[in-house]
Structure formats: structure tokens, C-alpha cells
Design a protein around this motif. Structure first.
Motif, PDB file in Angstrom:
ATOM      1  N   GLU A 135       0.839  -1.200   0.000  1.00 45.65           N
ATOM      2  CA  GLU A 135       0.000   0.000   0.000  1.00 45.65           C
ATOM      3  C   GLU A 135       0.873   1.249   0.000  1.00 45.65           C
ATOM      4  OE1 GLU A 135      -2.944  -0.291   3.114  1.00 45.65           O
ATOM      5  OE2 GLU A 135      -4.318  -1.318   1.770  1.00 45.65           O
ATOM      6  N   ASP A 136       0.902   1.998   1.098  1.00 48.57           N
ATOM      7  CA  ASP A 136       1.645   3.261   1.170  1.00 48.57           C
ATOM      8  C   ASP A 136       3.072   3.104   1.688  1.00 48.57           C
ATOM      9  OD1 ASP A 136      -0.485   4.777   0.242  1.00 48.57           O
ATOM     10  OD2 ASP A 136      -1.295   5.104   2.255  1.00 48.57           O
ATOM     11  N   GLN A 161       5.345   6.393   2.369  1.00 50.76           N
ATOM     12  CA  GLN A 161       5.445   7.332   1.254  1.00 50.76           C
ATOM     13  C   GLN A 161       4.649   8.635   1.421  1.00 50.76           C
ATOM     14  OE1 GLN A 161       7.711   6.636  -1.481  1.00 50.76           O
ATOM     15  NE2 GLN A 161       8.263   5.382   0.276  1.00 50.76           N
ATOM     16  N   PRO A 162       3.424   8.628   1.950  1.00 47.92           N
ATOM     17  CA  PRO A 162       2.678   9.888   2.073  1.00 47.92           C
ATOM     18  C   PRO A 162       3.361  10.941   2.955  1.00 47.92           C
ATOM     19  CG  PRO A 162       1.166   8.050   2.238  1.00 47.92           C
ATOM     20  CD  PRO A 162       2.561   7.472   2.270  1.00 47.92           C
TER      21      PRO A 162
END
Length: 189
Positions: A135-136, A161-162
Motif C-alpha cells: 500500500e503506502d 510514502q505519504p
């Protein structure tokens, strides 16, 4: 009979293409845990750690240096372990380095490739790395095979990552503060 074979084949293909999304990596929730929550996890596990670190010495991007934690130690000999936090004190990066002749790397490689999607694979000389996605979270398994036995290194990194854009902005502010401080020290060159 042909219909049953087709259904079994379809089910097998679907199972192979499904992604497993983890919430916790090595006992920590990257992208979820705050610095306070991480310290609580470490205290409960009787880990040894130091919170007195930050990017270029600034507390705006706090870091924890871990010297002993069972969640890391159970995979091999840890030579360094760092946790990185956003300005809001959210865990966004976990990096553990093992002195490893190759067995820890093989264990991680097999586990990661069976659970996550491989999105990058590089190799040059003694260095190699694979990047997986959950996912992230990007998971990087790096290997430096230079040396003998435990002089070789296996590095496992989880990065949310966000949070990277927020971290980048803060790093730029810190870089400017460092440059200004250095300019003031230099005086009128």
C-alpha cells in the motif's frame, strides 16, 4: 470436468495475484505510530534506545537510535537501527542494518517476495537491492556483500510514502538554517 479445471485455475491465479497488506513491521506501525507510542513499545519490550537525535542535529525531524530491541534482534546481529519521525512525530521510516553473511538476507528476501509486490530490483558490484510495495509503504531490502561473514551487510528499510513531502519540506528548512548558521560563522570572507 473442464469447467472445474477452469475454476481451479482461476482461483489459483487470483490467489497468486492478491496482495497482503501488513499494518505492523517488526512490531512497529510505520505511518501510524507516534514517537510516544514507539517509546512505549520499546519500554514494554525492555529495548535500549536513545531519543536524543534529529536530522542534522535539529529536533524538527526526530530520530531514535536503537541499540537493542527483540523485534529486530531475532533476525540476526543488528549493527545499527534508526527510526525517523515527521515534524508531527509520526514514524515514517524504519531502517535496520544487520551484519550478515547471507542467511538473514535470504530469510528476508523469501519472506518479502512471498508477501509483497516487487517494484524494483538493482544490482551493481557487491551491492544489490529490491524494493517492494505494501500500500503506502515501500520496503527496501539492500545487500552489501563486500567482506567476509558478518562484515557483509543486509539493510531492511520501511518507508511511509505519504509522509515524504512533509519531511522534504522540513529538511529544506533545516538545510537553510544550517547554511545561515554556517554563513554567520564564516563572517565576511
Amino acid at each position: 470436468m473442464k469447467l472445474i479445471k477452469t475454476l481451479l485455475f482461476t482461483a489459483a491465479c487470483t490467489a497468486n495475484s492478491m496482495q497482503v497488506y501488513a499494518k505492523t513491521y517488526m512490531g512497529l506501525d510505520v505511518g501510524e505510530h507516534t514517537q510516544t507510542q514507539v517509546k512505549h513499545v520499546f519500554d514494554e519490550a525492555k529495548a535500549n534506545y536513545d531519543t536524543g537525535y534529529g536530522y542534522k542535529g535539529y529536533s524538527g525531524l526526530g530520530m531514535i537510535k536503537v541499540t537493542s530491541y527483540s523485534g529486530f534482534d531475532k533476525y540476526g546481529t543488528v549493527t545499527s537501527a534508526w527510526l525517523h519521525f515527521t515534524p508531527d512525530k509520526q514514524l515514517y521510516k524504519l531502517e535496520v542494518t544487520y551484519g550478515d553473511a547471507g542467511s538473514t538476507h535470504t530469510l528476508f528476501s523469501d519472506a518479502l517476495s512471498s508477501k509483497y509486490k516487487l517494484i524494483g530490483n538493482t544490482s551493481r558490484g557487491f551491492n544489490s537491492s529490491q524494493v517492494y510495495v505494501d500500500e503506502d509503504v515501500h520496503i527496501t531490502l539492500a545487500r552489501n556483500a563486500f567482506g567476509f561473514g558478518s562484515d557483509q551487510k543486509t539493510i531492511l528499510t520501511y518507508e511511509f510514502q505519504p509522509a515524504l513531502s512533509e519531511v522534504y519540506v522540513m529538511k529544506q528548512l533545516i538545510e537553510k538554517a544550517v547554511a545561515k548558521k554556517n554563513a554567520n560563522k564564516a563572517g565576511d570572507l
